[in-house]
Design a protein around this motif. Structure first.
Motif, PDB file in Angstrom:
ATOM      1  N   ARG A 118      39.736  59.332  35.942  1.00  0.00           N
ATOM      2  CA  ARG A 118      40.833  60.205  35.467  1.00  0.00           C
ATOM      3  C   ARG A 118      42.022  60.169  35.933  1.00  0.00           C
ATOM      4  O   ARG A 118      43.057  60.839  35.250  1.00  0.00           O
ATOM      5  CB  ARG A 118      40.139  61.590  35.557  1.00  0.00           C
ATOM      6  CG  ARG A 118      38.840  61.846  34.849  1.00  0.00           C
ATOM      7  CD  ARG A 118      38.348  63.274  34.861  1.00  0.00           C
ATOM      8  NE  ARG A 118      37.136  63.614  34.161  1.00  0.00           N
ATOM      9  CZ  ARG A 118      36.611  64.571  33.919  1.00  0.00           C
ATOM     10  NH1 ARG A 118      37.336  65.775  34.162  1.00  0.00           N
ATOM     11  NH2 ARG A 118      35.461  64.823  33.119  1.00  0.00           N
ATOM     12  N   MET A 119      42.296  59.204  36.845  1.00  0.00           N
ATOM     13  CA  MET A 119      43.618  59.384  37.566  1.00  0.00           C
ATOM     14  C   MET A 119      44.504  57.916  36.724  1.00  0.00           C
ATOM     15  O   MET A 119      43.880  57.103  36.332  1.00  0.00           O
ATOM     16  CB  MET A 119      43.611  58.902  38.796  1.00  0.00           C
ATOM     17  CG  MET A 119      43.160  60.232  39.670  1.00  0.00           C
ATOM     18  SD  MET A 119      42.720  59.963  41.489  1.00  0.00           S
ATOM     19  CE  MET A 119      44.439  59.410  42.113  1.00  0.00           C
ATOM     20  N   SER A 120      45.756  58.484  36.413  1.00  0.00           N
ATOM     21  CA  SER A 120      46.636  57.210  36.014  1.00  0.00           C
ATOM     22  C   SER A 120      46.900  56.368  37.014  1.00  0.00           C
ATOM     23  O   SER A 120      46.623  56.413  38.232  1.00  0.00           O
ATOM     24  CB  SER A 120      47.990  57.750  35.486  1.00  0.00           C
ATOM     25  OG  SER A 120      48.666  58.379  36.429  1.00  0.00           O
ATOM     26  N   GLU A 125      48.231  55.141  42.641  1.00  0.00           N
ATOM     27  CA  GLU A 125      48.934  54.335  43.613  1.00  0.00           C
ATOM     28  C   GLU A 125      49.696  55.620  44.688  1.00  0.00           C
ATOM     29  O   GLU A 125      49.666  55.179  45.736  1.00  0.00           O
ATOM     30  CB  GLU A 125      50.150  53.623  42.992  1.00  0.00           C
ATOM     31  CG  GLU A 125      51.133  52.970  43.870  1.00  0.00           C
ATOM     32  CD  GLU A 125      50.556  52.315  44.861  1.00  0.00           C
ATOM     33  OE1 GLU A 125      50.963  52.079  46.166  1.00  0.00           O
ATOM     34  OE2 GLU A 125      49.534  51.397  44.411  1.00  0.00           O
ATOM     35  N   ALA A 126      49.868  56.607  44.134  1.00  0.00           N
ATOM     36  CA  ALA A 126      50.580  57.746  45.009  1.00  0.00           C
ATOM     37  C   ALA A 126      49.630  58.406  45.910  1.00  0.00           C
ATOM     38  O   ALA A 126      49.642  58.444  47.046  1.00  0.00           O
ATOM     39  CB  ALA A 126      51.105  58.895  44.057  1.00  0.00           C
ATOM     40  N   ILE A 128      46.949  56.549  46.994  1.00  0.00           N
ATOM     41  CA  ILE A 128      46.615  55.316  48.122  1.00  0.00           C
ATOM     42  C   ILE A 128      47.630  55.600  49.094  1.00  0.00           C
ATOM     43  O   ILE A 128      47.748  55.301  50.082  1.00  0.00           O
ATOM     44  CB  ILE A 128      46.349  54.010  47.264  1.00  0.00           C
ATOM     45  CG1 ILE A 128      45.032  54.018  46.611  1.00  0.00           C
ATOM     46  CG2 ILE A 128      46.375  53.152  48.415  1.00  0.00           C
ATOM     47  CD1 ILE A 128      44.722  53.043  45.597  1.00  0.00           C
ATOM     48  N   SER A 129      49.015  55.292  48.520  1.00  0.00           N
ATOM     49  CA  SER A 129      50.083  55.229  49.349  1.00  0.00           C
ATOM     50  C   SER A 129      50.243  56.325  50.330  1.00  0.00           C
ATOM     51  O   SER A 129      50.463  56.222  51.699  1.00  0.00           O
ATOM     52  CB  SER A 129      51.578  55.025  48.532  1.00  0.00           C
ATOM     53  OG  SER A 129      51.567  54.170  47.605  1.00  0.00           O
ATOM     54  N   GLU A 130      49.701  57.535  50.024  1.00  0.00           N
ATOM     55  CA  GLU A 130      49.890  58.866  50.878  1.00  0.00           C
ATOM     56  C   GLU A 130      48.589  58.821  51.900  1.00  0.00           C
ATOM     57  O   GLU A 130      48.791  59.784  52.745  1.00  0.00           O
ATOM     58  CB  GLU A 130      49.969  59.775  50.076  1.00  0.00           C
ATOM     59  CG  GLU A 130      51.301  60.061  49.350  1.00  0.00           C
ATOM     60  CD  GLU A 130      51.567  61.246  48.242  1.00  0.00           C
ATOM     61  OE1 GLU A 130      50.592  61.873  48.274  1.00  0.00           O
ATOM     62  OE2 GLU A 130      52.675  61.341  47.589  1.00  0.00           O
ATOM     63  N   SER A 131      47.798  58.264  51.614  1.00  0.00           N
ATOM     64  CA  SER A 131      46.676  58.196  52.484  1.00  0.00           C
ATOM     65  C   SER A 131      46.769  57.736  53.809  1.00  0.00           C
ATOM     66  O   SER A 131      47.834  57.205  53.994  1.00  0.00           O
ATOM     67  CB  SER A 131      45.253  57.404  51.794  1.00  0.00           C
ATOM     68  OG  SER A 131      45.653  55.945  51.942  1.00  0.00           O
ATOM     69  N   ASP A 132      46.119  58.121  54.791  1.00  0.00           N
ATOM     70  CA  ASP A 132      46.144  57.658  56.284  1.00  0.00           C
ATOM     71  C   ASP A 132      45.448  56.296  56.598  1.00  0.00           C
ATOM     72  O   ASP A 132      45.162  56.035  57.597  1.00  0.00           O
ATOM     73  CB  ASP A 132      45.696  58.647  57.359  1.00  0.00           C
ATOM     74  CG  ASP A 132      44.137  59.111  57.050  1.00  0.00           C
ATOM     75  OD1 ASP A 132      43.600  58.563  55.922  1.00  0.00           O
ATOM     76  OD2 ASP A 132      43.598  59.867  58.113  1.00  0.00           O
ATOM     77  N   ARG A 142      43.370  49.038  46.545  1.00  0.00           N
ATOM     78  CA  ARG A 142      44.189  48.749  45.176  1.00  0.00           C
ATOM     79  C   ARG A 142      43.848  47.579  44.352  1.00  0.00           C
ATOM     80  O   ARG A 142      43.569  47.622  43.167  1.00  0.00           O
ATOM     81  CB  ARG A 142      45.553  48.376  45.670  1.00  0.00           C
ATOM     82  CG  ARG A 142      46.403  49.242  46.060  1.00  0.00           C
ATOM     83  CD  ARG A 142      47.914  48.977  46.289  1.00  0.00           C
ATOM     84  NE  ARG A 142      48.687  50.003  46.843  1.00  0.00           N
ATOM     85  CZ  ARG A 142      49.276  50.271  48.300  1.00  0.00           C
ATOM     86  NH1 ARG A 142      48.820  49.028  49.012  1.00  0.00           N
ATOM     87  NH2 ARG A 142      50.056  50.926  48.429  1.00  0.00           N
ATOM     88  N   ARG A 143      42.988  46.553  45.150  1.00  0.00           N
ATOM     89  CA  ARG A 143      42.497  45.311  44.553  1.00  0.00           C
ATOM     90  C   ARG A 143      40.968  45.759  44.005  1.00  0.00           C
ATOM     91  O   ARG A 143      40.577  45.039  43.147  1.00  0.00           O
ATOM     92  CB  ARG A 143      42.440  44.275  45.314  1.00  0.00           C
ATOM     93  CG  ARG A 143      43.796  43.763  45.940  1.00  0.00           C
ATOM     94  CD  ARG A 143      43.560  42.281  46.538  1.00  0.00           C
ATOM     95  NE  ARG A 143      42.743  42.386  47.684  1.00  0.00           N
ATOM     96  CZ  ARG A 143      43.091  42.714  48.865  1.00  0.00           C
ATOM     97  NH1 ARG A 143      44.498  42.879  49.049  1.00  0.00           N
ATOM     98  NH2 ARG A 143      42.212  42.773  50.091  1.00  0.00           N
ATOM     99  N   ALA A 144      40.367  46.624  44.388  1.00  0.00           N
ATOM    100  CA  ALA A 144      38.874  47.124  44.058  1.00  0.00           C
ATOM    101  C   ALA A 144      39.031  47.385  42.512  1.00  0.00           C
ATOM    102  O   ALA A 144      39.674  48.057  42.052  1.00  0.00           O
ATOM    103  CB  ALA A 144      38.553  47.910  44.844  1.00  0.00           C
TER     104      ALA A 144
END
Length: 260
Positions: A118-120, A125-126, A128-132, A142-144
């Motif tokens: 349900r995520m755009s 991307e936001a 994934i980028s903010e994850s630790d 990202r590639r999965a």
């Protein structure tokens, strides 16, 4: 005969003089002996006694000083030993708690992934980028194609590696600090850490099935069924060592209260 006759006349007088002289000498000697303990004898015996008493006091003083030094040494060593035991138990306990919590998370294998469907793309991307996650794991996600499955796999693997890392640190701390701890307590900690390690090994070997613990036997369910009891037992043993001086008075108070 005349000479002998005259001498015989003087003999009683000579005998009387000798007898008187002997008696006088005996009386003088008796008087001296009588005066000996009260005069000269008293001084002599007093001097001899004082000298012996001084020697005895000096010897006792030296022994007392040696005893004081030994007691001071034992007291200092006992104090240092207690301080080192306190510090060792504190370090090992803190390390064990970290390993215990990490292993519990690893054993449960619970992950709540976001709803990537349900995520755009911008939201994904936001997130994934903010994850630790490290950069390499972010790139994997990202590639999965199936980001849900990939996210669960990454999180579970991170749980496994964290559990292994914390267990290693706890085991290393125990090996370093155990000489300052009672053997019974260090053995209990080692037994508990080994149980944590068994969970880590099973989790690592079964990493393909990390989404759930269903169907797992062995260390994981055993740990989940008994980990609270294990934790509380170690906490009680550690506490009893850190505050052992307060235990006996408290028990005596309780006993006295019960008798009333």
């Amino acid at each position: 005969m005349t000479g002998w006759g005259e001498f015989s006349l003087w003999l009683p007088q000579v005998a009387t003089w000798v007898l008187q002289t002997t008696l006088a000498a005996l009386l003088a000697a008796a008087s001296f002996i009588t005066l000996l303990p009260t005069k000269f004898g008293e001084r002599y015996l007093g001097f001899h006694f004082d000298r012996k008493l001084a020697e005895l006091k000096d010897g006792h003083a030296q022994e007392i000083e040696k005893l004081r030094e030994q007691l001071a040494h034992l007291g200092d060593r006992g104090k240092r030993s207690n301080e080192m035991e306190f510090a060792a138990i504190k370090l090992v306990w803190e390390g064990f708690v970290e390993a215990y919590l990490a292993t519990t998370t690893c054993a449960l294998g619970h992950v709540e992934p976001p709803d990537f469907a349900r995520m755009s793309e911008a939201e994904t991307e936001a997130f994934i980028s903010e994850s630790d996650f490290p950069d390499r794991e972010k790139d994997r996600l990202r590639r999965a194609i199936d980001k849900h499955t990939e996210y669960v796999a990454i999180v579970n693997w991170r749980q496994i590696t964290r559990a292994g890392r914390e267990q290693h640190q706890a085991r290393l701390l125990l090996r370093k600090q155990r000489i300052f701890m009672p053997k019974e307590l260090s053995d209990q900690f080692m037994e508990a850490i080994n149980k944590l390690g068994a969970v880590f090994v099973q989790r690592k070997m079964g990493s393909q099935r990390l989404g759930s613990t269903d169907g797992f036997g062995g260390p994981i369910p055993e740990f989940l069924n008994s980990h609270d009891e294990m934790f509380e037992r170690l906490a009680m043993l550690s506490n009893s060592r850190l505050f052992r001086d307060e235990i006996l008075p408290n028990l005596q108070f309780q006993r006295g209260k019960g008798r009333k």
